[in-house]
Design an enzyme around this catalytic site. Structure first.
Site, PDB file in Angstrom:
ATOM      1  N   HIS A  96       0.648  -0.714  -0.078  1.00  7.82           N
ATOM      2  CA  HIS A  96       0.198   0.038   0.016  1.00  7.82           C
ATOM      3  C   HIS A  96       0.757   1.572  -0.042  1.00  7.82           C
ATOM      4  O   HIS A  96       1.027   1.410   0.896  1.00  7.82           O
ATOM      5  CB  HIS A  96      -0.774   0.174   0.827  1.00  7.82           C
ATOM      6  CG  HIS A  96      -1.806  -1.191   1.264  1.00  7.82           C
ATOM      7  ND1 HIS A  96      -1.480  -2.629   1.770  1.00  7.82           N
ATOM      8  CD2 HIS A  96      -2.998  -1.768   1.294  1.00  7.82           C
ATOM      9  CE1 HIS A  96      -2.473  -3.050   1.755  1.00  7.82           C
ATOM     10  NE2 HIS A  96      -3.923  -3.329   1.241  1.00  7.82           N
ATOM     11  N   HIS A 136      -2.161  -1.383   7.272  1.00 12.04           N
ATOM     12  CA  HIS A 136      -1.797  -1.340   6.235  1.00 12.04           C
ATOM     13  C   HIS A 136      -0.398  -0.763   4.898  1.00 12.04           C
ATOM     14  O   HIS A 136       0.312  -1.269   4.077  1.00 12.04           O
ATOM     15  CB  HIS A 136      -2.814  -1.204   4.558  1.00 12.04           C
ATOM     16  CG  HIS A 136      -3.699   0.008   5.150  1.00 12.04           C
ATOM     17  ND1 HIS A 136      -4.556   0.176   5.831  1.00 12.04           N
ATOM     18  CD2 HIS A 136      -3.963   1.057   3.966  1.00 12.04           C
ATOM     19  CE1 HIS A 136      -4.904   1.649   5.961  1.00 12.04           C
ATOM     20  NE2 HIS A 136      -4.379   1.919   4.615  1.00 12.04           N
ATOM     21  N   GLY A 185      -3.189  -3.603  11.318  1.00  9.23           N
ATOM     22  CA  GLY A 185      -3.800  -4.356  10.055  1.00  9.23           C
ATOM     23  C   GLY A 185      -5.013  -4.215  10.319  1.00  9.23           C
ATOM     24  O   GLY A 185      -6.126  -3.484   9.494  1.00  9.23           O
ATOM     25  N   PRO A 186      -5.873  -5.077  11.334  1.00 11.32           N
ATOM     26  CA  PRO A 186      -7.107  -5.092  11.160  1.00 11.32           C
ATOM     27  C   PRO A 186      -7.247  -3.691  11.295  1.00 11.32           C
ATOM     28  O   PRO A 186      -7.260  -3.413  12.350  1.00 11.32           O
ATOM     29  CB  PRO A 186      -7.370  -6.355  12.247  1.00 11.32           C
ATOM     30  CG  PRO A 186      -5.966  -7.171  12.027  1.00 11.32           C
ATOM     31  CD  PRO A 186      -5.382  -6.179  11.664  1.00 11.32           C
ATOM     32  N   GLY A 227     -10.675   4.072   7.686  1.00  9.18           N
ATOM     33  CA  GLY A 227     -10.674   2.659   8.082  1.00  9.18           C
ATOM     34  C   GLY A 227     -11.376   3.120   9.386  1.00  9.18           C
ATOM     35  O   GLY A 227     -12.093   2.009  10.593  1.00  9.18           O
ATOM     36  N   ASN A 256      -7.667  11.394   3.872  1.00 14.65           N
ATOM     37  CA  ASN A 256      -6.991  11.363   2.586  1.00 14.65           C
ATOM     38  C   ASN A 256      -8.751  10.727   1.895  1.00 14.65           C
ATOM     39  O   ASN A 256      -8.167  11.221   0.454  1.00 14.65           O
ATOM     40  CB  ASN A 256      -6.412  10.739   1.836  1.00 14.65           C
ATOM     41  CG  ASN A 256      -6.076   8.990   2.581  1.00 14.65           C
ATOM     42  OD1 ASN A 256      -7.550   8.851   2.113  1.00 14.65           O
ATOM     43  ND2 ASN A 256      -5.523   7.987   2.387  1.00 14.65           N
ATOM     44  N   HIS A 333      -3.704   3.487  -3.792  1.00 20.19           N
ATOM     45  CA  HIS A 333      -4.421   2.797  -1.945  1.00 20.19           C
ATOM     46  C   HIS A 333      -3.569   1.585  -1.505  1.00 20.19           C
ATOM     47  O   HIS A 333      -2.360   1.132  -0.772  1.00 20.19           O
ATOM     48  CB  HIS A 333      -5.625   2.391  -1.733  1.00 20.19           C
ATOM     49  CG  HIS A 333      -6.410   2.034  -0.118  1.00 20.19           C
ATOM     50  ND1 HIS A 333      -6.135   1.951   0.474  1.00 20.19           N
ATOM     51  CD2 HIS A 333      -5.855   0.017  -0.377  1.00 20.19           C
ATOM     52  CE1 HIS A 333      -5.837   1.516   1.676  1.00 20.19           C
ATOM     53  NE2 HIS A 333      -6.185  -0.198   0.863  1.00 20.19           N
ATOM     54  N   ARG A 428     -17.650 -18.015  39.321  1.00 20.33           N
ATOM     55  CA  ARG A 428     -17.344 -15.993  39.251  1.00 20.33           C
ATOM     56  C   ARG A 428     -17.166 -15.740  40.475  1.00 20.33           C
ATOM     57  O   ARG A 428     -16.451 -14.791  40.911  1.00 20.33           O
ATOM     58  CB  ARG A 428     -18.604 -15.217  38.342  1.00 20.33           C
ATOM     59  CG  ARG A 428     -19.890 -15.652  39.576  1.00 20.33           C
ATOM     60  CD  ARG A 428     -21.095 -14.983  39.059  1.00 20.33           C
ATOM     61  NE  ARG A 428     -22.236 -14.421  38.908  1.00 20.33           N
ATOM     62  CZ  ARG A 428     -23.421 -14.405  39.368  1.00 20.33           C
ATOM     63  NH1 ARG A 428     -22.963 -12.850  38.811  1.00 20.33           N
ATOM     64  NH2 ARG A 428     -24.102 -13.883  39.441  1.00 20.33           N
ATOM     65  N   GLU A 482     -17.325  -3.550  24.531  1.00 19.29           N
ATOM     66  CA  GLU A 482     -16.481  -4.774  25.255  1.00 19.29           C
ATOM     67  C   GLU A 482     -15.116  -4.838  23.672  1.00 19.29           C
ATOM     68  O   GLU A 482     -13.691  -5.210  23.736  1.00 19.29           O
ATOM     69  CB  GLU A 482     -17.042  -6.143  24.844  1.00 19.29           C
ATOM     70  CG  GLU A 482     -17.722  -6.693  25.566  1.00 19.29           C
ATOM     71  CD  GLU A 482     -19.631  -5.935  25.312  1.00 19.29           C
ATOM     72  OE1 GLU A 482     -19.207  -5.202  24.151  1.00 19.29           O
ATOM     73  OE2 GLU A 482     -20.509  -5.893  25.784  1.00 19.29           O
ATOM     74  N   PHE A 509     -20.432 -12.309  25.067  1.00 20.27           N
ATOM     75  CA  PHE A 509     -20.151 -11.373  24.307  1.00 20.27           C
ATOM     76  C   PHE A 509     -18.619 -10.849  24.000  1.00 20.27           C
ATOM     77  O   PHE A 509     -17.954 -10.298  23.327  1.00 20.27           O
ATOM     78  CB  PHE A 509     -20.583  -9.861  25.169  1.00 20.27           C
ATOM     79  CG  PHE A 509     -22.289  -9.857  25.127  1.00 20.27           C
ATOM     80  CD1 PHE A 509     -23.265  -9.820  24.189  1.00 20.27           C
ATOM     81  CD2 PHE A 509     -22.297  -9.776  26.683  1.00 20.27           C
ATOM     82  CE1 PHE A 509     -24.485  -9.727  24.441  1.00 20.27           C
ATOM     83  CE2 PHE A 509     -23.470  -9.777  26.903  1.00 20.27           C
ATOM     84  CZ  PHE A 509     -24.539 -10.142  25.642  1.00 20.27           C
ATOM     85  N   HIS A 533     -20.876 -16.002  33.404  1.00 21.36           N
ATOM     86  CA  HIS A 533     -21.739 -16.648  32.993  1.00 21.36           C
ATOM     87  C   HIS A 533     -21.819 -17.524  31.837  1.00 21.36           C
ATOM     88  O   HIS A 533     -21.604 -17.278  30.585  1.00 21.36           O
ATOM     89  CB  HIS A 533     -23.279 -15.863  31.893  1.00 21.36           C
ATOM     90  CG  HIS A 533     -23.595 -14.608  33.573  1.00 21.36           C
ATOM     91  ND1 HIS A 533     -22.485 -13.927  34.960  1.00 21.36           N
ATOM     92  CD2 HIS A 533     -24.132 -14.452  34.347  1.00 21.36           C
ATOM     93  CE1 HIS A 533     -23.131 -14.144  35.325  1.00 21.36           C
ATOM     94  NE2 HIS A 533     -24.723 -13.677  35.045  1.00 21.36           N
ATOM     95  N   HIS A 545     -28.099 -14.843  25.219  1.00 19.78           N
ATOM     96  CA  HIS A 545     -27.282 -14.499  26.106  1.00 19.78           C
ATOM     97  C   HIS A 545     -26.038 -15.797  26.287  1.00 19.78           C
ATOM     98  O   HIS A 545     -25.418 -15.878  27.935  1.00 19.78           O
ATOM     99  CB  HIS A 545     -27.737 -14.224  27.624  1.00 19.78           C
ATOM    100  CG  HIS A 545     -28.048 -12.406  27.619  1.00 19.78           C
ATOM    101  ND1 HIS A 545     -28.368 -11.951  26.559  1.00 19.78           N
ATOM    102  CD2 HIS A 545     -27.383 -11.449  28.386  1.00 19.78           C
ATOM    103  CE1 HIS A 545     -28.552 -10.442  26.194  1.00 19.78           C
ATOM    104  NE2 HIS A 545     -27.700 -10.183  27.270  1.00 19.78           N
TER     105      HIS A 545
END
Lengths: 733, 733
Positions: A96, A136, A185-186, A227, A256, A333, A428, A482, A509, A533, A545
């Site tokens: 890139h 990237h 990257g992500p 992004g 950009n 890009h 827990r 989260e 979650f 849980h 849940h």
């Protein structure tokens, strides 16, 4: 459309949309000439310019040199960054180039004029941190690391960009390349890591600094692109950063207007600055980041001057700046520019150096950071020695915990003693007690929940809340965020202070934060996830849940410890593994409902991932083997008793962590699950999908559908998670 | 602290922070008396009020009745909603009473004064839609459905809230309870579903409406809480909604300042209204949603009047409004109030009716919506009949596709013919071609990518972009917002127009949208996920972009078709299953790199999930069985050839979808994977974790670690994803 038209179109687009500073840049006429901009002859021969099929060589016209900063030395340095990035991508024919080309001026200004770092010790504890959230654009950071003299990236590495075994992988990886703080990257993750790093800095400063001794006093910088801004995760963490008033967090937004699908006009037209103001950030605009290094510099200064808010510097740039045909387009890009366009770009920017060559004067200039960085670190150590003399206890703690990452001697014995002495409870609740033990024993243990503290039971009493006015607090309040929480915890680990963070929500979650958890596993970051849980037995909240596939889905993930402890001893063991595993994250799945204390529960066995609870055979080749995790271990203990009454020999195995078990040697593995009891004589019992259990058992008591809303015991009964069903299934073998 | 103090404290908090309308509410003095507020004697006997141990009964004091709307009839209706919600939670001893208590006035005003719906036909196509994004407040929607006379919720259901088998599960489930549009509970999802529903409405209106015939013309309403606003997913979808100018989307934000951890002050202090303005929304504040129904009504009117922007109505409320001791506290959020507090609340609100009893006058009033709704639907059908006469072709299409959910007769034959006729290519390219076929054949097929259209290859040519000025377009532009995309697609399916949406990103980034995908599976929503770059063979982007555990993680999820097709025929089959599976979502994992066309590739076999490509044994009991999916099928085809040369008999099985295979009868399953070839003679080959394959094979060629950055073929070689390795492993059996 001929070239002149194309260029003029591009130029006017730039002027209209990007707000180039009129003071710095005379207007470009369609003849391309101006007193300020040198005409450069175009040498490109055959590149097709546009859909009309005309090529640039068809058009005989003098070409204006693209406006640069007005400071030829700065241009040289900036173009050194640009062309290393261009050349690296070109040689790899992958990558890139556009982002590094547009953001080189900002990166240069930041690194050169503002950042303190020691190229020869990338881990200098009081360095300023830099996160390339737009990962990237990795050639930007690799170019910088090379230019500033980091040992981790040499010229060979630049030339082996994106090749197997190089230290310059496609996206920046902290575990491959010293000087890369986090793996990005992500999209959206990096800026959240930066929030975590800045939180780490604030916590360290509040904990250790004393009047006259700003032991920890550094900035966290990040570059993010469109992004990153679009991803919800960044909104979560940046909202929290605003709430926390992280004044030392400074994020440049590379505005950009281009993403992979083309102009951001097609999907992203919100007012980003206003959004960040709403989060409580200071927002500064740099309308022309392509050339206006003075404004970039001023913006960073202004950002530093604001101590009670994070700052977003919106740097408007042109992607692929300098490429006559591919700038301001997604063509620059995510792919190499192509040989001809690289040549055209060299012409355009009047860059006379061949590929991978850096002007010696520029290199010398960059490399002045080597002695500067060494001096900075030496000065810091001098100060630290004074500090140790004046505050011996804190100084020793800092040295041991923060610098060396050592754990206090008593931490594990305390934890084990707690587990062995504790009474049965919901796991827990046992987790809550373990957290208190660790909170006392381990100074760098810090964490919290995504707004489920009263359910996850994650508050460490007496250790205070981490808030704007109390950064020394060790209870983090993430809000209902989260994903941001996960990425922030990655940042806390990678902040370089040897912090050990935990974070919590309902096990279900983890779906919201999975991308961050995967990055923890990939980037070798030992976060501890406290996930309560953990089955349909949670009851009334119902199938939205109730985890079903979650244990399997994390068992399938590399480098992730997936623990599901059954009783106090196993809970303590799970935490111990979590604390010890500094390069592997650990999930601890915990029940809402009560569990029994196992008669033969083993701390060591649980740390090994699986162990035998009981076996009434004389030869280690029992008729049956029952295997379970967590709350279902109680079921197999009772079922085994029933089965033995009918004359069977039965082995009972608790298997809280598959991954740890797989790490043991064959002898140990055989001692727990011997070939003498083949899989068709083994039954797995888990209130969860049976997916994956075929490896260890041939028969399963599990739940391969979604759950149901009702009181927990009724739901367990509905899904036949009962002693009777285990006995029935096992008896049939 | 005694009760008087507690109450006064609460009252002044209310006045200071929540801005109760001074015109509507005289000040409450500490004596509790005012000319406007009737004193009510407290009857509570033993409830401990606070940590001091004092009980309310210790304090003899007249109790002020909490100010209500000033309209006693409205109060009666609103309190009918409140107390059904309170009583339902109380009887279950589980649930979330606080939100329904605070939002009852807003919900009542919305349903009664603004919404068009037909209780006796919850699927009336032109109904207004309502999404309870704050799904934990499920008793609010159940109460409303009962009161308005929906057959799906009767008094028994209300009394069996959160019990097994009831139609009133813990969180609202569209597949259990008619009138519940979408399944909510996981926070932030519902409001994104609402964005998808509003997009569906806009698309239908643009496609079918004609001058004088507003066939589709309805609003989408949602209620979200602080949790929904904090979640990043809502930011993603709401930013897109602003971009798209969805004027018929109206979201009420229950701004009650309380989440599970306590006051939102500890983690959430951003300016939400400003953020939504930045997204391009109209924002309206209702400072006192507890009592000011006139302002709520006016706000909804104003929202409807704004046709080019979605509207956020920030309704500031007090959680648990009416509960003297638990309002404005997280104590009323997630647990039953308790018998004494329910009694105290009845007193406080002057509610004389016993539990689950609704005043007959109120019920009559609510039930007037039954004939009104029937009339509305009848009028709509009358108009539709005119429409059909005037626009016979469109009318027939609407009736068939939209009302009846029928597919055109040619869709599957077209798809199959394409697959069988197509040449080998990267499966993402074959997917692109399949999308063109479906785009032409199926009018309600609509979708797009999260800013990866040029990589996912998901543009349907000639079908236009869905934009603010062109809602008839069928290419959706989601921006870099995977999670929002997933939830929007759920909304598109559940919009009630029988739309069939697809959405796309890199397979790895399903991690970002997993929570939405799970909700698709749980709520029986047939979205098609087009997931390209499906293995380490994608190459240079490296391990951050290379899926390893993803196939396994979706195979573990209930009700999810996980397809990984190998060639054109299998790609077409995967799409066919995706289109047909209206109650099961389908993921199609696709290669970046080229693949071969299989000699014996079978469309029917692929639809069945697995089939035999070749077998050179005479008795169906080959020496070896090689099983693969996707691009690795090419490997086993070649490996089998090698192995046969050395005299082995080998069966070659392509297994693109485990879930579909498991649905086949035993005879079919045995015909593909017979017991005659036991698992220890079978080898699975997949460039992915081997996790889960133990069910079908004893030996695995797979990748159980993270990937690496390099050219695709080099990476495959590195991980021994080669014919030679398959031959070697198989030969050793």
């Amino acid at each position: 459309m001929a070239f002149v038209g194309t260029f003029c179109g591009a130029a006017s687009r730039v002027e209209n949309r990007r707000g180039l500073l009129s003071t710095a840049r005379p207007a470009v006429s369609s003849s391309g000439a101006s007193s300020f901009i040198a005409p450069v002859a175009l040498k490109r021969a055959a590149a097709t310019n546009n859909a009309s099929g005309m090529t640039m060589s068809d058009v005989a016209v003098a070409k204006p040199l693209l406006q640069q900063t007005g400071d030829s030395f700065a241009d040289m340095c900036i173009n050194s960054i640009r062309f290393l990035s261009i050349d690296g991508v070109e040689k790899a024919n992958s990558g890139h180039p556009g982002m590094p080309m547009g953001m080189a001026p900002a990166a240069y200004t930041l690194f050169q004029k503002h950042m303190t770092f020691n190229p020869k010790n990338p881990n200098f504890v009081n360095r300023d941190r830099f996160v390339l959230s737009a990962g990237h654009g990795s050639m930007l950071i690799y170019s910088l690391l090379y230019l500033y003299g980091y040992d981790s990236v040499n010229m060979d590495d630049l030339q082996n960009f994106r090749q197997l075994g190089s230290r310059t992988p496609g996206h920046p990886e902290n575990f491959e390349t010293a000087g890369v703080e986090v793996t990005t990257g992500p999209l959206g993750q990096g800026v959240c890591n930066a929030v975590g790093i800045a939180m780490g800095e604030a916590h360290m400063a509040a904990t250790y600094n004393k009047p006259g001794f700003d032991l920890i006093d550094n900035y966290t910088y990040a570059i993010m692109g469109d992004g990153c801004v679009m991803e919800g995760i960044s909104g979560e963490a940046c909202s929290l950063a605003g709430h926390l008033g992280l004044g030392k967090l400074i994020v440049m937004y590379d505005d950009n207007h281009i993403s992979i699908d083309g102009s951001t006009d097609i999907s992203f037209t919100e007012d980003v600055g206003k959004r960040y103001e709403a989060y409580g950030w200071q927002v500064i605009n740099v309308p022309n980041g392509n050339v206006d290094v003075a404004s970039i510099d001023a913006a960073i200064k202004e950002a530093k001057a604001c101590t009670d808010k994070p700052t977003l510097i919106k740097v408007t740039t042109m992607i692929g700046f300098g490429s006559p045909n591919k700038s301001d387009s997604h063509d620059s890009h995510g792919a190499a520019l192509g040989k001809d366009e690289v040549t055209a770009t060299r012409d355009y920017l009047n860059w006379e150096y061949p590929e991978f060559e850096v002007p010696p004067k520029a290199l010398d200039h960059f490399r002045t950071k080597i002695p500067e960085g060494a001096d900075a670190e030496a000065a810091w150590y001098a100060k630290f020695n004074e500090y140790k003399a004046k505050f011996p206890e804190l100084g020793a703690q800092f040295e041991s915990n923060v610098l060396n990452g050592e754990l206090p001697s008593n931490w594990e014995s305390d934890l084990k003693a707690y587990g062995e002495g504790a009474k049965a409870n919901a796991t827990r609740k046992l987790s809550e007690a373990s957290l208190q033990v660790l909170g006392k024993a381990v100074p760098n243990w810090i964490g919290g929940s995504a707004d489920l503290a009263p359910s996850n039971l994650t508050i460490m009493e007496g250790l205070g809340d981490f808030q704007k006015t109390s950064y020394e607090g060790r209870n983090l309040r993430f809000g209902v965020r989260e994903h941001g929480m996960g990425a922030i915890c990655n940042g806390l680990v990678l902040s370089g202070y040897n912090l050990i963070p935990y974070c919590a929500t309902f096990f279900i979650f983890t779906d919201y934060m999975r991308a961050a958890m995967r990055l923890a596993a990939l980037s070798q970051v030992g976060v501890v996830y406290v996930m309560t849980h953990d089955s349909v037995a949670l009851g009334e909240d119902g199938p939205t849940h109730q985890p079903i596939e979650h244990l399997a889905s994390y068992r399938a993930m590399p480098n992730m410890n997936m623990y599901r402890p059954a009783d106090p001893v196993e809970v303590a063991a799970a935490y111990a593994v979590g604390v010890e595993s500094r390069k592997t994250p650990t999930i601890i799945a915990l029940t809402r409902q009560g569990t029994k204390k196992l008669e033969n529960g083993s701390y060591e066995g649980a740390k090994k991932g699986a162990y035998v609870l009981s076996d009434n055979s004389s030869d280690g080749a029992a008729d049956l083997c029952l295997i379970a995790t967590g709350s279902e271990v109680d079921l197999i203990v009772d079922a085994a008793e029933e089965l033995r009454k009918s004359g069977k020999t039965v082995r009972v195995v608790s298997m809280p962590c598959w991954e740890r078990f797989e790490l043991q040697d064959d002898a140990y593995k055989q001692s727990v699950l011997p070939d003498a009891i083949p899989t068709n004589k083994r039954v797995s019992v888990e209130a969860m999908t049976s997916f994956g259990w075929a490896k260890y058992a041939g028969t399963h008591v599990g739940i391969d559908s979604f759950g149901a809303s009702g009181p927990g015991p009724a739901v367990m009964e509905l899904f036949k998670m009962t002693v009777a069903n285990v006995v029935e299934k096992a008896s049939s073998l």
